[in-house]
Design a protein around this motif. Structure first.
Motif, PDB file in Angstrom:
ATOM      1  N   HIS A  86      47.552 -41.035 -25.833  1.00 48.00           N
ATOM      2  CA  HIS A  86      48.434 -42.062 -26.403  1.00 48.00           C
ATOM      3  C   HIS A  86      48.004 -42.268 -27.853  1.00 48.00           C
ATOM      4  O   HIS A  86      46.804 -42.271 -28.171  1.00 48.00           O
ATOM      5  N   ASP A  89      45.265 -44.708 -28.501  1.00 45.49           N
ATOM      6  CA  ASP A  89      43.906 -44.254 -28.204  1.00 45.49           C
ATOM      7  C   ASP A  89      43.394 -43.277 -29.252  1.00 45.49           C
ATOM      8  O   ASP A  89      42.202 -43.286 -29.568  1.00 45.49           O
ATOM      9  N   SER A 172      42.531 -47.470 -23.913  1.00 41.70           N
ATOM     10  CA  SER A 172      43.574 -48.446 -23.586  1.00 41.70           C
ATOM     11  C   SER A 172      44.574 -47.855 -22.608  1.00 41.70           C
ATOM     12  O   SER A 172      45.166 -48.572 -21.809  1.00 41.70           O
ATOM     13  N   PHE A 173      44.780 -46.532 -22.705  1.00 42.00           N
ATOM     14  CA  PHE A 173      45.744 -45.835 -21.850  1.00 42.00           C
ATOM     15  C   PHE A 173      45.091 -44.601 -21.230  1.00 42.00           C
ATOM     16  O   PHE A 173      45.397 -43.471 -21.606  1.00 42.00           O
ATOM     17  N   ALA A 178      50.921 -45.309 -17.126  1.00 44.32           N
ATOM     18  CA  ALA A 178      50.910 -46.520 -17.965  1.00 44.32           C
ATOM     19  C   ALA A 178      51.229 -46.180 -19.422  1.00 44.32           C
ATOM     20  O   ALA A 178      51.951 -46.923 -20.094  1.00 44.32           O
ATOM     21  N   ALA A 179      50.703 -45.061 -19.891  1.00 41.59           N
ATOM     22  CA  ALA A 179      50.963 -44.660 -21.281  1.00 41.59           C
ATOM     23  C   ALA A 179      52.455 -44.399 -21.491  1.00 41.59           C
ATOM     24  O   ALA A 179      53.055 -44.886 -22.462  1.00 41.59           O
ATOM     25  N   GLU A 182      54.630 -47.583 -21.405  1.00 43.42           N
ATOM     26  CA  GLU A 182      54.541 -48.338 -22.662  1.00 43.42           C
ATOM     27  C   GLU A 182      55.360 -47.680 -23.765  1.00 43.42           C
ATOM     28  O   GLU A 182      56.017 -48.357 -24.550  1.00 43.42           O
TER      29      GLU A 182
END
Length: 185
Positions: A86, A89, A172-173, A178-179, A182
């Motif tokens: 991501h 990141d 964070s991802f 989840a990545a 988002e």
């Protein structure tokens, strides 16, 4: 992404050999050599990034329309690994490398969770609320992108950010689902 030899089974970390098997791997080796400063007086960090995923362009920008139309799917066999990260990141790893004095050498700028191209396609389809089952044949990829660039899409490698994690960077991802949620939100 182009530094390590494509493989369906090998696992590469920052200490793995590479950089000498095709045009792109040689290019990465030359970039890294050109960026290297002589001597040991300056702390140096090299980040080898995977496919960067973020809103508004890049790799994901080219993929969204077919997937939104329900026409997306794996590229080629889909068995090839797809090292991704991501954009948040990647920026985080760069910031971490600048701010943490103990960080030096090569860091793999990839997410800690691996995915094959088929898993990536399925996860992107799910994030968009569509199935992703229509494969893009290898011959079409080669016709559109040319042989050298097609190799980057049709062949992958499992890249692990072992040293990146050991330096204390907190993702964070770390997970693809989840990545992508988002990014496409």
């Amino acid at each position: 992404r182009a530094y390590y030899q494509p493989s369906l089974t090998a696992e590469y970390d920052e200490d793995s050999p590479g950089g000498d098997f095709d045009f792109f791997s040689n290019l990465v080796t030359k970039w890294e050599a050109a960026a290297r400063l002589p001597g040991d007086s300056t702390r140096q960090v090299v980040v080898r990034s995977g496919v960067v995923l973020g809103r508004g362009g890049g790799a994901i920008g080219h993929m969204l329309l077919p997937f939104r139309l329900g026409l997306g799917g794996p590229i080629g066999s889909g068995h090839q690994f797809f090292p991704w990260i991501h954009i948040g990141d990647l920026a985080g790893i760069l910031t971490h490398a600048l701010e943490a004095n103990h960080v030096h050498g090569v860091l793999n700028g990839v997410a800690p969770s691996s995915a094959t191209n088929a898993e990536f396609a399925q996860t992107l389809g799910a994030a968009l609320g569509h199935r992703a089952f229509i494969p893009l044949p290898s011959t079409m990829v080669q016709a559109v992108f040319g042989r050298e660039r097609a190799i980057m899409l049709l062949e992958g490698q499992k890249v692990i950010p072992r040293r990146t994690l050991a330096t204390g960077y907190q993702y964070s991802f770390p997970e693809l689902g989840a990545a992508l949620k988002e990014i496409v939100a």
